[in-house]
Motif scaffolding. Structure first.
Motif, PDB file in Angstrom:
ATOM      1  N   LYS A 184       0.822  -1.210   0.000  1.00 63.28           N
ATOM      2  CA  LYS A 184       0.000   0.000   0.000  1.00 63.28           C
ATOM      3  C   LYS A 184       0.857   1.262   0.000  1.00 63.28           C
ATOM      4  CE  LYS A 184      -2.682   0.922   3.587  1.00 63.28           C
ATOM      5  NZ  LYS A 184      -3.852   1.100   4.471  1.00 63.28           N
ATOM      6  N   TYR A 197      -5.982   5.299  -1.771  1.00 63.05           N
ATOM      7  CA  TYR A 197      -5.163   4.105  -1.526  1.00 63.05           C
ATOM      8  C   TYR A 197      -4.553   4.140  -0.130  1.00 63.05           C
ATOM      9  CZ  TYR A 197      -5.233   2.742  -6.472  1.00 63.05           C
ATOM     10  OH  TYR A 197      -5.598   2.342  -7.730  1.00 63.05           O
ATOM     11  N   TRP A 206      -7.698  -3.469   1.362  1.00 62.19           N
ATOM     12  CA  TRP A 206      -6.542  -3.437   0.456  1.00 62.19           C
ATOM     13  C   TRP A 206      -6.126  -4.847   0.068  1.00 62.19           C
ATOM     14  CZ3 TRP A 206      -3.864  -0.073  -2.412  1.00 62.19           C
ATOM     15  CH2 TRP A 206      -2.658  -0.512  -2.930  1.00 62.19           C
ATOM     16  N   GLY A 214      -0.700  -4.577   3.371  1.00 61.89           N
ATOM     17  CA  GLY A 214      -1.824  -3.646   3.403  1.00 61.89           C
ATOM     18  C   GLY A 214      -1.826  -2.719   4.594  1.00 61.89           C
ATOM     19  N   THR A 273       3.281   5.901   4.496  1.00 60.48           N
ATOM     20  CA  THR A 273       1.974   5.974   3.847  1.00 60.48           C
ATOM     21  C   THR A 273       1.264   7.257   4.260  1.00 60.48           C
ATOM     22  OG1 THR A 273       1.855   3.573   4.106  1.00 60.48           O
ATOM     23  CG2 THR A 273      -0.119   4.675   3.346  1.00 60.48           C
TER      24      THR A 273
END
Length: 148
Positions: free
Chosen positions: A4, A80, A88, A103, A109
């Motif tokens: 991810k 996302y 995910w 994920g 992120t």
């Protein structure tokens, strides 16, 4: 396994070229191949402004394509990055467990989501301001021509 964090950053940085779609769906993804077209048209609009000046009507039609493509990819990066790990992994890592590490949301992120939010919003607002300014200036010029 599709990570991810990698997908978020690819979408944010290479989204207008379709890199995130190739990473997630492979090279057979048609929208991934079509995504660079509005990007190239927008860059052509920037080139036209440099060549012909700000009064070029094609440039104020083409430049917002680049801005809207960048803003849409930034929005996709946010989606996302904020997607739940179970969702995910179900979507992009079907063979993995729902809580697989690929994920999980990590600090990189979150930083990618924040950067996409900052840059995507700025680019969207700049694109809207540019296109509306050019449109209204054109309308004023045409009104002056009619009134004389």
């Amino acid at each position: 396994m599709k990570n991810k964090t990698v997908a978020t950053w690819l979408t944010f940085l290479g989204g207008p070229l379709g890199l995130h779609r190739f990473y997630l769906r492979g090279f057979g993804d048609l929208p991934g191949w079509l995504l660079p077209i509005p990007t190239a048209l927008g860059l052509y609009g920037v080139e036209r402004v440099q060549q012909f000046g700000q009064d070029d009507q094609w440039s104020w039609v083409l430049i917002p394509l680049l801005g809207f493509t960048i803003a849409a990819c930034a929005l996709t990066a946010i989606v996302y990055g904020l997607m739940a790990p179970e969702k995910w992994n179900a979507r992009f890592n079907a063979q993995a467990a729902p809580e697989a590490p690929a994920g999980q949301t990590r600090w990189l992120t979150v930083i990618g989501v924040a950067a996409a939010l900052l840059v995507g919003t700025a680019v969207l607002m700049a694109s809207l301001a540019f296109s509306f300014q050019r449109y209204f200036e054109y309308q004023i010029e045409e009104a002056r021509k009619i009134s004389q």
